[in-house]
Write a protein that holds these residues in place. Sequence first.
Motif, PDB file in Angstrom:
ATOM      1  N   GLU A  22      10.508  59.373  64.475  1.00 45.34           N
ATOM      2  CA  GLU A  22       9.650  60.491  64.867  1.00 45.34           C
ATOM      3  C   GLU A  22      10.434  61.569  65.615  1.00 45.34           C
ATOM      4  N   GLU A  64       0.880  64.089  61.578  1.00 38.95           N
ATOM      5  CA  GLU A  64       0.750  63.577  62.944  1.00 38.95           C
ATOM      6  C   GLU A  64      -0.372  62.560  63.038  1.00 38.95           C
ATOM      7  N   TYR A  92       4.491  50.946  70.132  1.00 34.35           N
ATOM      8  CA  TYR A  92       4.616  52.002  69.126  1.00 34.35           C
ATOM      9  C   TYR A  92       4.021  53.313  69.640  1.00 34.35           C
ATOM     10  N   TYR A 110       7.972  62.816  71.722  1.00 39.18           N
ATOM     11  CA  TYR A 110       7.527  64.117  72.228  1.00 39.18           C
ATOM     12  C   TYR A 110       8.323  64.521  73.464  1.00 39.18           C
ATOM     13  N   GLU A 143      10.680  53.381  65.322  1.00 41.19           N
ATOM     14  CA  GLU A 143       9.636  54.414  65.278  1.00 41.19           C
ATOM     15  C   GLU A 143      10.008  55.613  66.154  1.00 41.19           C
ATOM     16  N   THR A 191       0.787  59.263  61.417  1.00 38.18           N
ATOM     17  CA  THR A 191       1.766  58.524  62.217  1.00 38.18           C
ATOM     18  C   THR A 191       1.143  57.985  63.503  1.00 38.18           C
ATOM     19  N   TRP A 192       0.161  58.707  64.057  1.00 36.00           N
ATOM     20  CA  TRP A 192      -0.546  58.195  65.235  1.00 36.00           C
ATOM     21  C   TRP A 192      -1.389  56.972  64.887  1.00 36.00           C
ATOM     22  N   SER A 242       6.494  54.793  71.842  1.00 36.96           N
ATOM     23  CA  SER A 242       7.585  55.405  71.079  1.00 36.96           C
ATOM     24  C   SER A 242       7.224  56.812  70.629  1.00 36.96           C
ATOM     25  N   LYS A 243       5.977  57.002  70.197  1.00 41.50           N
ATOM     26  CA  LYS A 243       5.531  58.345  69.805  1.00 41.50           C
ATOM     27  C   LYS A 243       5.593  59.301  70.998  1.00 41.50           C
ATOM     28  N   ALA A 271       0.982  54.094  64.637  1.00 38.29           N
ATOM     29  CA  ALA A 271       1.396  53.633  65.963  1.00 38.29           C
ATOM     30  C   ALA A 271       0.280  52.855  66.655  1.00 38.29           C
TER      31      ALA A 271
END
Length: 253
Positions: free
Chosen positions: A201, A228, A242, A250, A197, A231-232, A245-246, A235
């Motif tokens: 991203e 976004e 997860y 960033y 992930e 994907t949030w 990981s996001k 996660a």
Amino acid sequence: LFTQTYAIYEIILVDNASQDKTVEFIRENYPDIKIIENGSNLGYAEGNNIGVSQSKGEYIVILNPDTIVDRDWLTQLIKPLKKNYVSTSKILMYDQKETINTCANHSHFTGVDFCRGLYEHVSQFSESEYVGSISGCSFAIHKDIFERIGGFDSDFFLYLEDIDLSWRLRLAGYKIIFVPESIAYHKFNLKVSAWKEFYLERNRYTMLIKNYNIRTLIFITPALLVTELVTWVHAAMHGFKYVRSKLRAYWWI
């Protein structure tokens, strides 16, 4: 690979510091294969760039290590290159040879990509056609074109580097063609781990920033915000690793 109907080619194995005696096995059983040993794991992108830089051929074919191929795989994959196209194979499941893994990739303008034809029957996608993106699992390209556009972006390490390459090829005016007669079988697993992930991203953001100008990014901001959110949610549903990981993606950007 040694049973291919295409006669004149070299095989280069790029080893990213594997620990499973791959190099020893190849040296003992396949002495004609050229081996490049990297002292550390440089990732898919840079590993392939190094292989290309030490190749002799006019054409470059990239093939994942967890594959087997039909005898006519290379002959069919090379044919479109004579018209200056970039070509990509029909990739089936290694253990379910009647099931599609991907027939090139769908690439959305938000940077998300999908396997084209995933889990469909092998009889589908039987016609050659222009596509949005190669599959990095198996594709062919003129060596000078690959080098002219800068090869793979080594910052990607792994994942989405094939999509980024495809975007740059298309921006430079080249066409990508799907070749259903070129068949490879791939050990594919759709599962997205926490570390995967992060790379997906991080590399998606990198691809957007490097390939779009500011005006375009502003124009597609609503779609990017929706992506976004999606994907949030993904996660958050899979837990803290997860989410981290996001956040790491960033931070890296």
